[in-house]
Write a protein that holds these residues in place. Structure first.
Motif, mmCIF file in Angstrom:
data_model
loop_
_atom_site.group_PDB
_atom_site.id
_atom_site.type_symbol
_atom_site.label_atom_id
_atom_site.label_comp_id
_atom_site.label_asym_id
_atom_site.label_seq_id
_atom_site.Cartn_x
_atom_site.Cartn_y
_atom_site.Cartn_z
ATOM 1 N N VAL A 161 27.541 -52.457 24.200
ATOM 2 C CA VAL A 161 27.821 -52.212 22.784
ATOM 3 C C VAL A 161 27.441 -50.771 22.466
ATOM 4 C CG1 VAL A 161 27.301 -52.882 20.405
ATOM 5 C CG2 VAL A 161 27.346 -54.622 22.225
ATOM 6 N N SER A 162 28.329 -50.060 21.781
ATOM 7 C CA SER A 162 28.000 -48.693 21.370
ATOM 8 C C SER A 162 28.873 -48.310 20.185
ATOM 9 C CB SER A 162 28.176 -47.717 22.542
ATOM 10 O OG SER A 162 27.489 -46.499 22.273
ATOM 11 N N GLY A 163 28.770 -47.040 19.768
ATOM 12 C CA GLY A 163 29.393 -46.623 18.511
ATOM 13 C C GLY A 163 30.678 -45.860 18.610
ATOM 14 N N GLY A 164 31.240 -45.694 19.827
ATOM 15 C CA GLY A 164 32.556 -45.068 19.963
ATOM 16 C C GLY A 164 32.591 -43.569 19.771
ATOM 17 N N ALA A 165 31.433 -42.912 19.670
ATOM 18 C CA ALA A 165 31.411 -41.465 19.430
ATOM 19 C C ALA A 165 31.615 -40.700 20.735
ATOM 20 C CB ALA A 165 30.087 -41.060 18.780
ATOM 21 N N VAL A 184 32.097 -53.600 23.275
ATOM 22 C CA VAL A 184 32.157 -53.748 21.823
ATOM 23 C C VAL A 184 31.940 -52.369 21.201
ATOM 24 C CG1 VAL A 184 31.081 -54.766 19.774
ATOM 25 C CG2 VAL A 184 31.332 -56.122 21.868
ATOM 26 N N VAL A 185 32.914 -51.937 20.394
ATOM 27 C CA VAL A 185 32.854 -50.640 19.730
ATOM 28 C C VAL A 185 32.601 -50.883 18.246
ATOM 29 C CG1 VAL A 185 34.019 -48.442 19.308
ATOM 30 C CG2 VAL A 185 34.543 -49.749 21.376
ATOM 31 N N VAL A 186 31.474 -50.393 17.742
ATOM 32 C CA VAL A 186 31.122 -50.557 16.332
ATOM 33 C C VAL A 186 31.448 -49.255 15.608
ATOM 34 C CG1 VAL A 186 29.319 -51.184 14.699
ATOM 35 C CG2 VAL A 186 29.247 -52.099 17.025
ATOM 36 N N LEU A 187 32.422 -49.307 14.698
ATOM 37 C CA LEU A 187 32.920 -48.101 14.040
ATOM 38 C C LEU A 187 32.414 -47.994 12.604
ATOM 39 C CD1 LEU A 187 36.600 -48.068 15.346
ATOM 40 C CD2 LEU A 187 34.675 -46.699 16.145
ATOM 41 N N ALA A 188 32.381 -46.752 12.119
ATOM 42 C CA ALA A 188 31.921 -46.471 10.749
ATOM 43 C C ALA A 188 33.097 -46.179 9.840
ATOM 44 C CB ALA A 188 30.955 -45.298 10.756
ATOM 45 N N CYS A 189 34.278 -46.696 10.186
ATOM 46 C CA CYS A 189 35.489 -46.482 9.390
ATOM 47 C C CYS A 189 36.386 -47.701 9.559
ATOM 48 C CB CYS A 189 36.209 -45.208 9.838
ATOM 49 S SG CYS A 189 36.629 -45.191 11.603
#
Length: 381
Positions: A161-165, A184-189
């Motif tokens: 799991v990470s943030g896709g940056a 799993v990609v957790v996005l802020a948009c």
């Protein structure tokens, strides 16, 4: 429209007007159904304020309500859900089979709902998972370590799991995907927005083999605040977080802080003492009781007992022989290769559509089936 549909529609709309993790909205949803909260916002009716506030706090509360009411006036819940469906994005509510129960530990900062895109079941992916995070401006050393760790974890059946940056996040996702496993990609948009744009192909691959998740509805652009509150989600979804590289002030340090607050296992990778990119890791090791990890075995040693209790060697939470008769009948109706539509599976099992949807969700959460295009198929090993 059923009450369940109404609740989903209301929560979808609320994600468009309130910031993720807002404790005031969380408090309101703890007192009354989302349908009532949404109706009050649309009608510009007053909603209960937390007791014991001083004048300044009441003024801030009133200002927040006005912002929500103004945003609600321009939000069409049905259009929001329909647009998401057209993009292959589904809404997951608290308490549903795909909802990761560990998010409930966020209490007053728990998401209102989650927008999810991808072929895998979010809850099942996160049962055996590790967050791998770090600096965007990563060194060659950091990128190598993140990729190797993620690859090794995925080979052993763990979801990364990470943030896709850019930087460590991207290296971790690519390392996991290189094994053919999920990430799993957790996005802020919104999930219809590729941010950063250079990761468009990475996000497409993650959706094909794993899941993308966000608290924001389609059409939402990223903000600095969005990245900060997103970090609590990364920490909450997993039993442990590994910080590969981080400066003294970084998003990864923020994720580490959330992991500590949630009593999740916090791990850090040591780096050169001369590297500013490892200064944050060294502080976590020195001051925050982070565990020093230098290989995949070190990580699994910290989180393995939890994961082993949750997942059998076959990749399912329980054996198929323990399923109830109706679930077994539905499982037998699911195709093994190409995806079958819910209506077709329901007909094959001799059940109605609502029953099929409910049990397919439970089978997905248990690791027996997975999403494939517009339908379902047996989960591949």
């Amino acid at each position: 429209m059923s009450s369940t549909d109404s609740e989903a529609s209301a929560r979808a709309a609320i994600t468009a007007v309130a910031q993720p993790g807002d404790p005031v909205m969380s408090g309101l949803l703890a007192q009354m159904p989302a349908v009532e909260v949404w109706a009050a916002l649309r009608a510009r009716r007053a909603l209960p304020a937390p007791p014991g506030k001083d004048d300044a706090s009441r003024a801030a509360h009133d200002a927040r309500m006005r912002r929500w009411q103004e945003a609600a006036a321009g939000t069409d819940p049905d259009d929001l859900v329909a647009r998401a469906a057209d993009l292959g994005i589904r809404l997951v509510l608290p308490g549903e089979p795909e909802w990761p129960g560990q998010l409930d530990s966020l209490a007053g900062r728990r998401p209102v709902a989650l927008w999810v895109r991808g072929t895998r079941d979010l809850r099942h992916c996160c049962l055996r998972s590790v967050a791998v995070v770090g600096s965007r401006a990563a060194s060659a050393y950091g990128l190598h370590v993140a990729g190797e760790f993620a690859h090794g974890l995925a080979e052993r059946g763990w979801t990364v799991v990470s943030g896709g940056a850019y930087g460590i996040d991207g290296a971790a996702h690519r390392g996991a995907l290189a094994t053919g496993g999920p990430t799993v990609v957790v996005l802020a948009c919104g999930l219809d927005t590729d941010y950063p744009r250079g990761h468009a192909n990475l996000f497409a691959a993650a959706a094909e083999r794993g899941v993308l998740v966000s608290e924001h509805p389609p059409g939402t652009t990223p903000t600095r605040h969005g990245f900060l509150v997103r970090n609590r989600l990364i920490a909450a979804l997993t039993p442990g977080t590994v910080v590969v590289e981080a400066g003294l002030r970084s998003g990864a340090a923020s994720t580490a802080k959330h992991a500590r607050e949630l009593c999740r296992m916090l791990m850090a990778v040591p780096g050169p003492v001369t590297s500013a990119l490892s200064a944050g890791c060294h502080r976590l090791l020195r001051d925050c009781q982070a565990v020093c990890v230098t290989c995949v075995a070190d990580i699994i040693e910290q989180v393995g007992p939890i994961g082993a209790d949750l997942c059998s060697d076959e990749g399912t939470v329980i054996g198929s022989e323990e399923l109830d008769p109706l679930s077994r009948r539905l499982l037998e109706a699911v195709p093994s290769r190409s995806g079958g539509g819910t209506a077709t599976i329901a007909m094959g099992a001799g059940v109605d559509l609502d029953t099929a949807l409910r049990h397919l969700g439970l089978l997905a959460a248990g690791g027996f089936v997975e999403r494939a295009g517009g339908g379902w198929r047996l989960r591949r090993p």
